[in-house]
Design a protein around this motif. Structure first.
Motif, short mmCIF file in Angstrom:
data_model
loop_
_atom_site.label_atom_id
_atom_site.label_comp_id
_atom_site.label_asym_id
_atom_site.label_seq_id
_atom_site.Cartn_x
_atom_site.Cartn_y
_atom_site.Cartn_z
N THR A 84 23.19 -65.56 21.06
CA THR A 84 22.95 -65.80 19.64
C THR A 84 21.54 -66.35 19.47
OG1 THR A 84 25.30 -66.30 19.31
CG2 THR A 84 23.76 -67.02 17.60
N LYS A 85 20.73 -65.67 18.63
CA LYS A 85 19.36 -66.12 18.39
C LYS A 85 19.35 -67.21 17.34
CE LYS A 85 14.65 -64.41 17.79
NZ LYS A 85 13.79 -63.23 17.58
N LEU A 86 18.74 -68.35 17.68
CA LEU A 86 18.68 -69.50 16.79
C LEU A 86 17.36 -69.49 16.02
CD1 LEU A 86 20.16 -72.22 19.18
CD2 LEU A 86 21.35 -70.65 17.65
N ALA A 87 17.24 -70.43 15.06
CA ALA A 87 16.08 -70.46 14.17
C ALA A 87 14.78 -70.72 14.91
CB ALA A 87 16.30 -71.52 13.09
N ASP A 88 14.82 -71.44 16.01
CA ASP A 88 13.59 -71.77 16.75
C ASP A 88 13.20 -70.69 17.75
OD1 ASP A 88 15.64 -72.10 18.52
OD2 ASP A 88 15.09 -74.13 19.15
N GLY A 89 13.85 -69.53 17.68
CA GLY A 89 13.50 -68.45 18.58
C GLY A 89 14.21 -68.50 19.92
N THR A 90 15.08 -69.47 20.13
CA THR A 90 15.84 -69.56 21.39
C THR A 90 17.11 -68.74 21.29
OG1 THR A 90 17.03 -71.54 20.67
CG2 THR A 90 14.95 -71.87 21.84
N TYR A 91 17.65 -68.40 22.45
CA TYR A 91 18.92 -67.68 22.54
C TYR A 91 19.95 -68.62 23.17
CZ TYR A 91 16.49 -63.31 21.53
OH TYR A 91 15.76 -62.31 20.94
N LEU A 92 21.14 -68.71 22.56
CA LEU A 92 22.22 -69.54 23.07
C LEU A 92 23.34 -68.63 23.58
CD1 LEU A 92 23.48 -72.36 23.50
CD2 LEU A 92 24.45 -72.17 21.21
N ALA A 93 23.69 -68.79 24.86
CA ALA A 93 24.74 -67.97 25.46
C ALA A 93 26.11 -68.54 25.11
CB ALA A 93 24.58 -67.90 26.97
N GLY A 94 27.03 -67.67 24.69
CA GLY A 94 28.37 -68.11 24.35
C GLY A 94 29.40 -67.10 24.81
N GLY A 95 30.65 -67.31 24.41
CA GLY A 95 31.72 -66.41 24.83
C GLY A 95 32.14 -66.65 26.27
N GLN A 96 32.76 -65.65 26.87
CA GLN A 96 33.24 -65.78 28.25
C GLN A 96 32.05 -65.91 29.21
OE1 GLN A 96 35.62 -62.52 29.53
NE2 GLN A 96 36.00 -63.35 31.55
N ASN A 97 32.22 -66.79 30.19
CA ASN A 97 31.16 -67.01 31.19
C ASN A 97 31.50 -66.24 32.45
OD1 ASN A 97 28.87 -68.03 32.45
ND2 ASN A 97 29.94 -69.84 33.20
N PRO A 98 30.93 -65.03 32.64
CA PRO A 98 31.30 -64.22 33.80
C PRO A 98 30.73 -64.77 35.10
CG PRO A 98 29.53 -63.16 32.60
CD PRO A 98 29.92 -64.38 31.80
N ALA A 99 31.20 -64.23 36.21
CA ALA A 99 30.74 -64.70 37.52
C ALA A 99 29.25 -64.44 37.70
CB ALA A 99 31.54 -64.03 38.63
N HIS A 100 28.80 -63.25 37.36
CA HIS A 100 27.39 -62.89 37.53
C HIS A 100 26.95 -62.14 36.28
CE1 HIS A 100 27.67 -64.10 41.70
NE2 HIS A 100 28.73 -63.32 41.84
N ASP A 101 26.04 -62.75 35.51
CA ASP A 101 25.63 -62.16 34.24
C ASP A 101 24.16 -61.76 34.29
OD1 ASP A 101 25.94 -61.23 31.73
OD2 ASP A 101 26.46 -63.14 30.81
N THR A 102 23.81 -60.75 33.53
CA THR A 102 22.42 -60.32 33.35
C THR A 102 22.10 -60.37 31.87
OG1 THR A 102 22.45 -58.89 35.30
CG2 THR A 102 20.77 -58.46 33.65
N TYR A 103 21.10 -61.19 31.49
CA TYR A 103 20.67 -61.27 30.10
C TYR A 103 19.56 -60.25 29.89
CZ TYR A 103 22.99 -65.87 30.12
OH TYR A 103 23.89 -66.88 30.24
N THR A 104 19.71 -59.37 28.91
CA THR A 104 18.71 -58.36 28.60
C THR A 104 18.15 -58.62 27.21
OG1 THR A 104 19.87 -56.73 29.98
CG2 THR A 104 18.25 -55.89 28.41
N VAL A 105 16.85 -58.86 27.15
CA VAL A 105 16.18 -59.14 25.87
C VAL A 105 15.13 -58.06 25.64
CG1 VAL A 105 14.80 -60.77 24.55
CG2 VAL A 105 16.57 -61.60 26.12
N VAL A 106 15.19 -57.38 24.49
CA VAL A 106 14.25 -56.32 24.14
C VAL A 106 13.42 -56.77 22.94
CG1 VAL A 106 14.00 -53.90 23.49
CG2 VAL A 106 15.89 -54.61 24.97
#
Length: 591
Positions: free
Chosen positions: A3-25
């Protein structure tokens, strides 16, 4: 979910998988691209109000990838990061580990105690020329440890020359500024130590690079060490003093005694004190008169049912005299000093290819009274198979046997409650058989509890292993027949053998039963034997057709699934016939 916040940061939520890859375009301005800044922020929604999503608040970033695409580019421009710095790194998980190709390495930040913004920058070698209308895709990979994913982050890009890019100076403590403003000659030892500590932890110096390389090598070493089996190594200690005890009383010592070997058999050539290695060498010395004879006698018993010395458990003063002493001597010398000394495969091949072993097991009429135990070897050996061989033979004939070698113990079928009376807690209560290949491994891999051994093994004279047993007894009891006819392993093996007969034996009952008979006996049945089998099969088939529930019960015995393409009644009838084949006297008897 990011989730993109007002300050330009991204907050990860939902299920926390064992190994995740964050993709930002993101869109990328035309010009030059030299690096990425990753900022990680604490957040009250994260565990421990720290930086990561793991329950203790930590994260491990294992790799950062970036590529630039644009309409006019034939292929994407991939960024190759060669320099990485961070405002803080956990010991052993330095930022430089993100640049290697080992997915189990990475950058961590001591999540349980880290609740402040932590930054890292990744710079490329040189610069990428970015065309108009370009897009950059950044991937943050978490592959090192389970659920160690970043919680809240922000990405920034730079076009400055790599040599001029510096991390945010906010990490530089005010106390160090005061120390640097102090003349070097006026600094105290504590101030110099503080400067040195900060330099080692934060500056990309040769020392830092060496520490990163060392940490990487230690992880590789640990990974290799974990893949190699541990073996206990015994080192000889100082021998304890021993004395003759007068009348056996421990507090009344007599003469001092030392370890020695019976000189009657073979003298010890050295005057040095004996140790375990000396004892081992003495036992396997080719000149030792007992080792070769004892082992060859046991091997002879394995193939012929009775050893050349009948009392294979005792070759001492109370033993029986060998029936063929010259043969025993020759075998012992051949085994210990022949063309292939101590080669078990070679000596077993020699025995089974001998004319004596290859004789017919049919007992001649004239020898029934004069030599009932065949000690003169007038005919081939004939005796019931051991408990282990019986089970393995049934599994092999059915095609169920898993011939994999090695591995941990397995849990085949066993009656309910066998272990319950001998175990009060732990996994020794409520024995549960395996549901995978462990059911069909060789019997030698069966888990064995000495006070509650597998009943089907004990019924066929397998020792309970509470004491050392050299020679097994050999009995014939009704319970043995009951086991072969009803125990789950043998019923399931019969069903699988029946499936093989149906699928590979042709179309007529005669051809199918002929093939099944040959599989288990290695010979063709006589006309009379085949007639009996066909008659029994027809009776069973008629009964199964009129009792479909019984047929269903028979074909569903065991964990393996019955072939759905086969008629259940027909398969059940062939299963009963296959059970008869597996219980033939010549099948359970070694001939």
């Amino acid at each position: 979910t990011l989730t993109k916040l007002a300050d330009g940061t991204y907050l990860a939520g939902g299920q926390n998988p064992a190994h995740d890859t964050y993709t930002v375009v993101s869109r990328l301005p035309a010009g030059s691209f030299t690096g990425i800044l990753l900022e990680c922020f604490p957040d009250e929604s994260l565990p421990n109000e720290s930086l990561g999503r793991y329950p203790n608040g930590n994260f491990v970033l294992s790799r950062v990838e970036a590529e630039v695409t644009a309409p006019g580019l034939a292929e994407s421009l991939k960024a190759k990061f060669v320099r990485a710095e961070a405002t803080y790194s956990q010991k052993g998980w330095e930022i430089g580990l993100v640049l290697d190709d080992v997915p189990t390495n990475g950058w961590a930040v001591d999540g349980p105690s880290r609740r402040e913004t932590t930054s890292a920058m990744f710079l490329i070698d040189g610069a990428l020329t970015v065309p108009e209308n370009a897009t950059i895709t950044v991937r943050l990979k978490h592959e090192a440890l389970g659920q160690h994913n970043i919680g809240r982050f922000r990405l920034s890009f730079t076009s400055l020359p790599p040599g001029t890019v510096k991390l945010d100076g906010a990490k530089f403590p005010e106390a160090l500024k005061f120390i640097l403003e102090t003349s070097a000659k006026d600094r105290t030892a504590a101030q110099n130590a503080e400067l040195e500590t900060f330099f080692k932890a934060n500056v990309d110096s040769p020392l830092k690079q060496a520490e990163v390389a060392l940490a990487n090598l230690k992880k590789k070493h640990a990974s290799v060490a974990a893949s190699v089996a541990n073996v206990m190594v015994m080192q000889e200690g100082s021998p304890r003093e021993a004395f003759v005890l007068i009348r056996g009383e421990y507090d009344k010592r007599g003469d001092k005694v030392t370890a020695s070997l019976p000189s009657l058999f073979l003298s010890h050539p050295s005057d040095k004190p004996l140790n375990r290695l000396d004892l081992a060498k003495w036992i396997v010395d080719p000149a030792h008169p007992l080792t070769g004879r004892v082992w060859m006698n046991r091997l002879w018993e394995k193939f012929f049912g009775t050893g050349l010395v009948k009392t294979s458990e005792n070759l001492g003063s109370q033993s029986e005299f060998p029936s063929h002493p010259e043969l025993l001597d020759w075998l012992a010398v051949e085994f210990t000093q022949g063309a292939k000394p101590w080669d078990m495969k070679s000596i077993q091949k020699l025995i089974v290819m001998s004319a004596t072993y290859r004789q017919s097991s049919h007992q001649p009429q004239h020898g029934v009274n004069s030599d009932p135990e065949n000690r003169l070897l007038a005919y081939g050996p004939r005796f019931r198979l051991s408990a282990e061989m019986l089970r393995d033979q049934a599994l092999f004939a059915s095609g169920l046997l898993v011939e994999k070698q090695g591995g941990p113990s397995v849990r085949p079928y066993m009656p309910d409650g066998v272990w319950d009376e001998t175990s009060r807690y732990g996994d020794l209560r409520g024995y549960k058989h395996d549901t995978n290949d462990g059911l069909y491994r060789r019997t030698m891999y069966t888990i064995w509890k000495r006070t509650a051994a597998p009943p089907s093994m004990l019924l066929f004279d397998a020792p309970n292993r509470e004491i050392c047993t050299v020679k097994r007894s050999r009995t014939n009891t009704p319970l043995q027949a009951l086991t072969l006819l009803n125990e789950t392993t043998y019923i399931e093996s019969a069903r699988k053998l029946a499936e093989r007969m149906l699928l590979e034996g042709g179309v007529s009952p005669k051809d199918r039963l002929l093939l099944g008979f040959r599989w288990v006996t290695s010979r063709r049945p006589t006309e009379a034997e085949l007639a009996v089998l066909i008659e029994g099969f027809n009776l069973d088939f008629d009964r199964m057709k009129t009792h479909p529930e019984l047929a269903k019960q028979i074909v569903s015995t065991g964990e393996s699934k019955a072939n759905a393409s086969l008629d259940a009644s027909e398969l059940a009838a062939y299963t009963l016939t296959a059970n008869v084949l597996l219980n033939l006297d010549e099948v359970v008897t070694r001939e």
